[in-house]
Design an enzyme around this catalytic site. Structure first.
Site, PDB file in Angstrom:
ATOM      1  N   TYR A 209      -1.090  -0.837  10.168  1.00  0.00           N
ATOM      2  CA  TYR A 209      -0.955  -1.155   8.736  1.00  0.00           C
ATOM      3  C   TYR A 209       0.142  -0.647   7.816  1.00  0.00           C
ATOM      4  O   TYR A 209       0.678  -1.537   7.255  1.00  0.00           O
ATOM      5  CB  TYR A 209      -2.240  -0.272   8.094  1.00  0.00           C
ATOM      6  CG  TYR A 209      -2.836  -0.694   6.753  1.00  0.00           C
ATOM      7  CD1 TYR A 209      -3.624  -1.699   6.501  1.00  0.00           C
ATOM      8  CD2 TYR A 209      -2.390   0.060   5.895  1.00  0.00           C
ATOM      9  CE1 TYR A 209      -4.003  -2.025   5.149  1.00  0.00           C
ATOM     10  CE2 TYR A 209      -2.833   0.079   4.472  1.00  0.00           C
ATOM     11  CZ  TYR A 209      -3.638  -1.054   4.093  1.00  0.00           C
ATOM     12  OH  TYR A 209      -4.110  -1.373   2.999  1.00  0.00           O
TER      13      TYR A 209
ATOM     14  N   SER B   9       0.712  -1.311  -0.074  1.00  0.00           N
ATOM     15  CA  SER B   9      -0.120   0.244  -0.194  1.00  0.00           C
ATOM     16  C   SER B   9       0.764   1.195  -0.045  1.00  0.00           C
ATOM     17  O   SER B   9       1.980   1.310   0.295  1.00  0.00           O
ATOM     18  CB  SER B   9      -0.929   0.027   1.218  1.00  0.00           C
ATOM     19  OG  SER B   9      -1.544   1.186   1.286  1.00  0.00           O
TER      20      SER B   9
HETATM   21  P1  NAP Z   1     -11.767  -5.427   0.849  1.00  0.00           P
HETATM   22  O1  NAP Z   1     -12.588  -4.770  -0.369  1.00  0.00           O
HETATM   23  O2  NAP Z   1     -11.895  -5.078   2.272  1.00  0.00           O
HETATM   24  O3  NAP Z   1     -11.684  -6.987   0.623  1.00  0.00           O
HETATM   25  C1  NAP Z   1     -10.851  -7.878   1.674  1.00  0.00           C
HETATM   26  C2  NAP Z   1     -10.811  -9.193   1.219  1.00  0.00           C
HETATM   27  O4  NAP Z   1      -9.732  -9.893   2.048  1.00  0.00           O
HETATM   28  C3  NAP Z   1     -11.939  -9.921   1.193  1.00  0.00           C
HETATM   29  O5  NAP Z   1     -12.070 -10.743   0.062  1.00  0.00           O
HETATM   30  C4  NAP Z   1     -11.748 -10.626   2.709  1.00  0.00           C
HETATM   31  O6  NAP Z   1     -12.600 -11.888   2.726  1.00  0.00           O
HETATM   32  C5  NAP Z   1     -10.228 -10.667   2.437  1.00  0.00           C
HETATM   33  N1  NAP Z   1      -9.799 -11.106   3.966  1.00  0.00           N
HETATM   34  C6  NAP Z   1      -9.849 -10.202   4.827  1.00  0.00           C
HETATM   35  N2  NAP Z   1      -8.895 -10.714   6.087  1.00  0.00           N
HETATM   36  C7  NAP Z   1      -8.771 -12.162   5.463  1.00  0.00           C
HETATM   37  C8  NAP Z   1      -8.248 -13.374   6.298  1.00  0.00           C
HETATM   38  N3  NAP Z   1      -7.920 -13.310   7.561  1.00  0.00           N
HETATM   39  N4  NAP Z   1      -8.075 -14.427   5.691  1.00  0.00           N
HETATM   40  C9  NAP Z   1      -8.711 -14.396   4.175  1.00  0.00           C
HETATM   41  N5  NAP Z   1      -9.157 -13.423   3.691  1.00  0.00           N
HETATM   42  C10 NAP Z   1      -9.307 -12.325   4.146  1.00  0.00           C
HETATM   43  O7  NAP Z   1     -10.094  -4.885   0.515  1.00  0.00           O
HETATM   44  P2  NAP Z   1      -9.595  -4.375  -0.919  1.00  0.00           P
HETATM   45  O8  NAP Z   1      -9.732  -2.661  -0.940  1.00  0.00           O
HETATM   46  O9  NAP Z   1     -10.099  -5.022  -1.973  1.00  0.00           O
HETATM   47  O10 NAP Z   1      -8.186  -4.652  -0.361  1.00  0.00           O
HETATM   48  C11 NAP Z   1      -7.250  -5.703  -0.697  1.00  0.00           C
HETATM   49  C12 NAP Z   1      -5.798  -5.498  -0.586  1.00  0.00           C
HETATM   50  O11 NAP Z   1      -5.535  -4.417  -1.113  1.00  0.00           O
HETATM   51  C13 NAP Z   1      -5.452  -5.318   0.950  1.00  0.00           C
HETATM   52  O12 NAP Z   1      -4.306  -6.113   1.137  1.00  0.00           O
HETATM   53  C14 NAP Z   1      -5.341  -3.854   1.178  1.00  0.00           C
HETATM   54  O13 NAP Z   1      -4.758  -3.639   2.364  1.00  0.00           O
HETATM   55  C15 NAP Z   1      -4.978  -3.627  -0.190  1.00  0.00           C
HETATM   56  N6  NAP Z   1      -4.978  -2.027  -0.414  1.00  0.00           N
HETATM   57  C16 NAP Z   1      -6.257  -1.505  -0.613  1.00  0.00           C
HETATM   58  C17 NAP Z   1      -6.315  -0.267  -1.148  1.00  0.00           C
HETATM   59  C18 NAP Z   1      -7.681   0.464  -1.345  1.00  0.00           C
HETATM   60  O14 NAP Z   1      -7.801   1.972  -1.449  1.00  0.00           O
HETATM   61  N7  NAP Z   1      -8.715  -0.213  -1.466  1.00  0.00           N
HETATM   62  C19 NAP Z   1      -5.171   0.639  -1.308  1.00  0.00           C
HETATM   63  C20 NAP Z   1      -4.051   0.018  -0.854  1.00  0.00           C
HETATM   64  C21 NAP Z   1      -3.925  -1.218  -0.769  1.00  0.00           C
HETATM   65  P3  NAP Z   1     -14.264 -11.907   3.197  1.00  0.00           P
HETATM   66  O15 NAP Z   1     -15.089 -11.533   2.130  1.00  0.00           O
HETATM   67  O16 NAP Z   1     -14.533 -13.270   3.463  1.00  0.00           O
HETATM   68  O17 NAP Z   1     -14.290 -10.867   4.568  1.00  0.00           O
END
Ligand code: NAP
Length: 242
Positions: A153, A140
């Site tokens: 984080y 991130s």
């Molecule tokens: P999200 O919409 O909140 O989705 C999170 C996903 O991770 C869901 O599929 C969730 O499963 C799964 N998950 C969470 N904890 C878990 C665990 N302990 N074991 C297995 N699966 C787990 O998040 P996102 O925005 O797509 O983010 C994805 C990645 O990108 C993350 O690593 C996040 O830190 C990174 N990121 C996101 C952003 C952003 O702006 N969105 C920016 C930088 C980095 P369930 O559906 O079963 O809960």
């Protein structure tokens, strides 16, 4: 046959990555923690587009659950292996550090960093013996820059970048690449409660990114064309200065 495994593939960025890798012709293992309905919707959409996928629920922060899930899959797929691993599962538990609880610190570290360690170590051996592997770690902007309210984080995501660089050097000679992708603000459930109108003003591109845009970058790093890129952290953030 070789498979891709995407952690956190039920929603958001992981879902988009799974759809894209399946569209590129790879069978995809869809990991998630608890949201079975969302994971089944991802599976359905992949199959409707002519792709192949399987659900593989486990909690990435639980080493025993990782071992059980992989063992069970290997039992059913003795000749198959995972050649593309996308460590995408992540959570936010934001708080100013002075108020941060032990649980908020530990849960974020366990999911992002320790989850990466246990799952990658488990799958690495077969990538090395087949001399074919692509590992992409979703870090991130917060891990590069540090963001207030995210000491947990930012620490986990920065550590993931360090591990990416170290592991890349360990396995490069065996044709396994290890890279990190550092998104800025991407429109998903994770950012749904943020003040998008305010934050957009800081982003030179003037908008949040789309999960599909991150998926395109990950798909390239997972492809044969990216064989000479390793140990890198590639930002995808609309020009937000880091
Ligand atoms: P999200 O919409 O909140 O989705 C999170 C996903 O991770 C869901 O599929 C969730 O499963 C799964 N998950 C969470 N904890 C878990 C665990 N302990 N074991 C297995 N699966 C787990 O998040 P996102 O925005 O797509 O983010 C994805 C990645 O990108 C993350 O690593 C996040 O830190 C990174 N990121 C996101 C952003 C952003 O702006 N969105 C920016 C930088 C980095 P369930 O559906 O079963 O809960």
């Amino acid at each position: 046959m070789n498979y891709a495994l995407v952690t956190g593939a039920s929603r958001g960025i992981g879902r988009a990555i799974a759809l894209r890798l399946a569209a590129d012709g790879m069978p995809v293992l869809l990991n998630y923690r608890s949201n079975t309905a969302a994971a089944e919707a991802t599976l359905h959409d992949i199959e409707a587009a002519g792709g192949k996928a399987e659900l593989m629920p486990f909690d990435v922060s639980d080493p025993k659950a990782i071992e059980q899930a992989i063992e069970a899959w290997k039992g059913q797929h003795p000749d198959d292996y995972v050649s593309v691993l996308v460590n995408n599962a992540g959570i936010r538990q934001d708080n100013l550090m002075i108020f941060m609880t032990d649980e908020q610190w530990q849960q974020v570290l366990d999911t992002t960093l320790t989850g990466f360690f246990h799952l990658t170590r488990r799958l690495l051996k077969e990538m090395l013996t087949h001399r074919n592997g692509r590992i992409v770690n979703i870090t991130s902007l917060s891990g590069l820059k540090g963001l207030p309210g995210q000491a947990n984080y930012s620490a986990a995501k920065a550590a993931l970048i360090g591990a990416t660089k170290a592991l890349a050097q360990e396995v490069a000679a065996r044709k396994v690449t290890v890279n990190a992708v550092a998104p800025g603000f991407i429109a998903t459930d994770m950012t749904a409660e943020l003040p998008e109108e305010e934050l957009k003003k800081m982003i030179p591109a003037g908008r949040f990114g789309k999960p599909e845009e991150v998926a395109d970058l990950v798909a390239f790093l997972a492809s044969p064309q990216a064989a000479y890129i390793t140990g890198q952290t590639i930002s995808i953030n609309g020009g937000l200065y880091t």
